[in-house]
Write a protein that holds these residues in place. Structure first.
Motif, mmCIF file in Angstrom:
data_model
loop_
_atom_site.group_PDB
_atom_site.id
_atom_site.type_symbol
_atom_site.label_atom_id
_atom_site.label_comp_id
_atom_site.label_asym_id
_atom_site.label_seq_id
_atom_site.Cartn_x
_atom_site.Cartn_y
_atom_site.Cartn_z
ATOM 1 N N LEU A 50 0.767 -1.348 0.137
ATOM 2 C CA LEU A 50 -0.071 -0.250 -0.054
ATOM 3 C C LEU A 50 0.781 1.197 0.397
ATOM 4 N N GLY A 51 1.725 1.594 0.976
ATOM 5 C CA GLY A 51 2.862 2.210 1.228
ATOM 6 C C GLY A 51 3.695 2.356 -0.459
ATOM 7 N N GLY A 52 3.963 1.316 -0.958
ATOM 8 C CA GLY A 52 3.967 1.504 -2.336
ATOM 9 C C GLY A 52 3.440 2.075 -3.727
ATOM 10 N N LEU A 53 2.353 1.663 -3.335
ATOM 11 C CA LEU A 53 1.072 2.364 -4.509
ATOM 12 C C LEU A 53 1.181 4.211 -3.572
ATOM 13 N N ILE A 54 1.283 3.985 -2.956
ATOM 14 C CA ILE A 54 0.936 5.630 -2.739
ATOM 15 C C ILE A 54 2.086 6.169 -3.598
ATOM 16 N N ILE A 55 3.057 5.871 -2.352
ATOM 17 C CA ILE A 55 4.703 6.533 -3.322
ATOM 18 C C ILE A 55 4.918 6.068 -4.366
ATOM 19 N N TYR A 56 4.647 5.585 -5.520
ATOM 20 C CA TYR A 56 5.186 5.530 -6.445
ATOM 21 C C TYR A 56 4.298 6.557 -6.796
ATOM 22 N N ILE A 58 2.955 9.798 -6.129
ATOM 23 C CA ILE A 58 3.940 10.941 -5.104
ATOM 24 C C ILE A 58 4.303 11.472 -6.739
ATOM 25 N N MET A 59 5.582 10.015 -6.625
ATOM 26 C CA MET A 59 6.606 9.893 -7.752
ATOM 27 C C MET A 59 6.259 10.700 -8.981
ATOM 28 N N ARG A 60 5.555 9.691 -9.188
ATOM 29 C CA ARG A 60 5.259 10.403 -10.669
ATOM 30 C C ARG A 60 4.445 11.764 -11.291
ATOM 31 N N ALA A 368 6.490 15.989 8.357
ATOM 32 C CA ALA A 368 7.090 16.697 7.795
ATOM 33 C C ALA A 368 7.207 15.868 6.192
ATOM 34 N N ILE A 369 7.100 14.663 6.181
ATOM 35 C CA ILE A 369 7.291 14.043 4.801
ATOM 36 C C ILE A 369 6.395 13.581 4.311
ATOM 37 N N LEU A 370 4.842 13.698 5.780
ATOM 38 C CA LEU A 370 3.545 14.204 4.948
ATOM 39 C C LEU A 370 3.873 15.110 4.374
ATOM 40 N N VAL A 371 3.962 16.381 4.967
ATOM 41 C CA VAL A 371 3.150 17.836 4.606
ATOM 42 C C VAL A 371 4.055 18.251 3.166
ATOM 43 N N CYS A 372 4.807 17.386 2.828
ATOM 44 C CA CYS A 372 5.469 17.698 1.647
ATOM 45 C C CYS A 372 5.342 16.758 0.324
ATOM 46 N N TRP A 373 4.716 15.353 1.117
ATOM 47 C CA TRP A 373 4.644 14.704 0.000
ATOM 48 C C TRP A 373 2.695 15.170 -0.860
ATOM 49 N N PHE A 374 2.476 16.140 0.025
ATOM 50 C CA PHE A 374 0.932 16.416 0.198
ATOM 51 C C PHE A 374 0.515 17.531 -0.656
ATOM 52 N N MET A 375 1.986 18.341 -0.720
ATOM 53 C CA MET A 375 1.619 19.757 -1.230
ATOM 54 C C MET A 375 1.938 19.155 -2.696
ATOM 55 N N VAL A 376 3.182 18.301 -2.943
ATOM 56 C CA VAL A 376 3.516 17.060 -4.434
ATOM 57 C C VAL A 376 2.092 17.241 -4.863
ATOM 58 N N THR A 403 -4.271 11.418 -7.612
ATOM 59 C CA THR A 403 -3.556 11.956 -7.039
ATOM 60 C C THR A 403 -4.720 12.092 -6.335
ATOM 61 N N ILE A 404 -6.139 12.442 -6.336
ATOM 62 C CA ILE A 404 -7.088 12.120 -5.101
ATOM 63 C C ILE A 404 -7.208 11.141 -4.140
ATOM 64 N N PHE A 405 -6.920 10.030 -4.674
ATOM 65 C CA PHE A 405 -6.706 8.798 -3.606
ATOM 66 C C PHE A 405 -5.093 8.947 -2.711
ATOM 67 N N ALA A 406 -4.175 9.543 -2.843
ATOM 68 C CA ALA A 406 -3.461 9.695 -2.370
ATOM 69 C C ALA A 406 -3.157 10.493 -1.423
#
Length: 454
Positions: A50-56, A58-60, A368-376, A403-406
């Motif tokens: 699940l975490g891998g799907l979310i980060i993928y 975000i990275m995409r 801080a990681i969560l805030v940064c990813w949300f801003m991405v 995007t909305i899911f992540a």
């Protein structure tokens, strides 16, 4: 901007690939994996998927903007360009803060790993010595940094692959371990064991997984000094899923097969503990050395990302112009030195709380990681509104639903952290951090207007 205040494109494709690996394979895997397994049992595999799907996702999303316009300021620069200067200010300073704190975590982890061989050396002294060495490496040249990261990351990748082959050999041909694997797998098939701590434990494990994947975005920052970012960045991002499968999921599966998860020692690397428990001390020693290499590699990448983020903030006008200058080697030396000085706070934390330092720092970094990813993700939405689709050559699949899911997943994980005793204070402090940053931004705007009025 003068020529001397520009970054140079010296990072080759192989450097970019290893920086992508260096950021994501560090303390989260070699130290945090044991804690995550303890939190939920074998269902940790689902957490990583699940975490891998979310980060993928975000990275995409970040990859869309990076390929379109590479920048060492990464998502901070994009937030500044596509949303507002305020959004860029918040994103950039939160990212710099995150990288500085994670640097402290990685150095602290090295000190813990060294305790396996040598005890008695104060952790704060180890952290200070390593910080001094790596600061010098970062100040010499970006190419040296790239080479150093290439070989450091290469060592841990080769070691993990060899560990997987050794595990497969032991599971298949060692009679004692083969019998134990059958018992383990039979036990894991029961739902009460698979989710050993229930749904609550499973949700808690997601928080540790988030920290484990923190740093994947460094590859976007490195794009600002890449020789061919339009080629190397998509390749690095597309490999995220493969890296997560090989370096997280398969290694966790190997650990679960070799040794009962509930007997693991959560205070040392699970790789070291497993081989020690099954009687292969040489492999345990090698894996401890690899864990140290992995933490140093991750620290090297994160330190680089922090200095470049501060440099970019100064270029945006969101940090003092003092940090926008580069040395004759085109290194943002002032930003690097300032970041290094701030990492010394981690040395002080280790001096004051030697046993609890790593947990305190990890908790602070996760929000801080969560805030940064949300801003991405938020920035990507604005990016899509302002840039024609035919000009976006590298796209996120199933936008805007992905995007909305992540974004919803990140908010949910933040809410889960409120449920956790160790994490609750970090979540409560996050709005305070954003409020303080907002005050600084308002002060900056006021000072800028005063200068313009003169």
């Amino acid at each position: 901007m003068t020529a001397k205040d520009k970054l140079v494109h010296k990072l080759k494709n192989r450097h970019i690939q290893m920086i992508a690996l260096g950021g994501v394979i560090g303390t989260g895997l070699f130290f945090g994996a044991a804690k995550s397994i303890h939190s939920t049992g074998p269902s940790i595999i689902l957490s990583y998927i699940l975490g891998g799907l979310i980060i993928y996702i975000i990275m995409r999303a970040l990859g869309e903007m990076t390929v379109h316009q590479p920048s060492s300021g990464s998502f901070s620069d994009y937030a500044n360009r596509y949303i507002s200067n305020y959004a860029g200010f918040i994103s950039g300073w939160t990212a710099w803060f995150q990288y500085t704190v994670v640097c402290m975590v990685e150095l602290t982890a090295v000190a813990f790993f060294l305790d396996y061989w040598i005890t008695g050396i104060p952790h704060w002294l180890i952290c200070l010595g390593l910080l001094a060495i790596f600061t010098m490496i970062q100040l010499i040249s970006v190419q040296l940094f790239g080479e150093f990261e290439f070989w450091f990351a290469g060592i841990k990748i080769v070691a993990i692959i060899l560990m997987l082959f050794l595990s497969a050999y032991l599971v298949t041909f060692n009679p004692h371990i083969h019998a134990g694997v059958k018992d383990n797998l039979h036990s894991y098939s029961q739902m009460s064991v698979f989710f050993s701590s229930g749904i609550k434990g499973f949700l808690f494990s997601l928080v540790i997984v988030v920290f484990s994947f923190g740093g994947t975005e460094f590859v976007s920052i490195a794009a600002g000094e890449a020789e061919n970012p339009k080629k190397s960045i998509p390749r690095a991002i597309s490999g995220v899923i493969a890296r997560i499968i090989v370096f997280y999921i398969l290694t966790i599966v190997a650990i679960l097969c070799l040794y009962p998860f509930n007997k693991l020692n959560s205070n040392i690397s699970p790789f070291v503990d497993v081989f020690k428990q099954i009687g292969i001390d040489q492999a345990a020693t090698v894996m401890n050395a690899v864990a140290i290499t992995a933490a140093l590699s991750s620290f090297n990448s994160i330190f680089y990302a922090g200095s470049r983020m501060l440099f970019s903030l100064s270029k945006q006008g969101s940090a003092p112009q003092y940090f926008s200058h580069t040395s004759k080697n085109n290194i943002p030396a002032r930003a690097t030195l300032f970041t290094s000085v701030c990492i010394v706070i981690g040395v002080i934390v280790n001096y004051m709380f030697p046993e609890k330092a790593i947990m305190y720092l990890l908790v602070i970094a996760t929000c801080a990681i969560l805030v940064c990813w949300f801003m991405v993700l938020l920035t990507q939405i604005y990016f899509r509104k302002k840039v024609a689709l035919d000009k976006i050559t590298y796209r996120l699949i199933a936008y805007p639903f992905s995007t909305i899911f992540a974004m919803a997943a990140l908010v949910f994980i933040m809410l889960v952290m409120l449920w956790m005793d160790d994490m609750r204070m970090s979540v409560i402090v996050t709005p305070v951090w954003l409020f303080v940053l907002s005050l600084f931004y308002a002060f900056k705007v006021k000072q800028t207007r005063k200068k313009a009025a003169r």
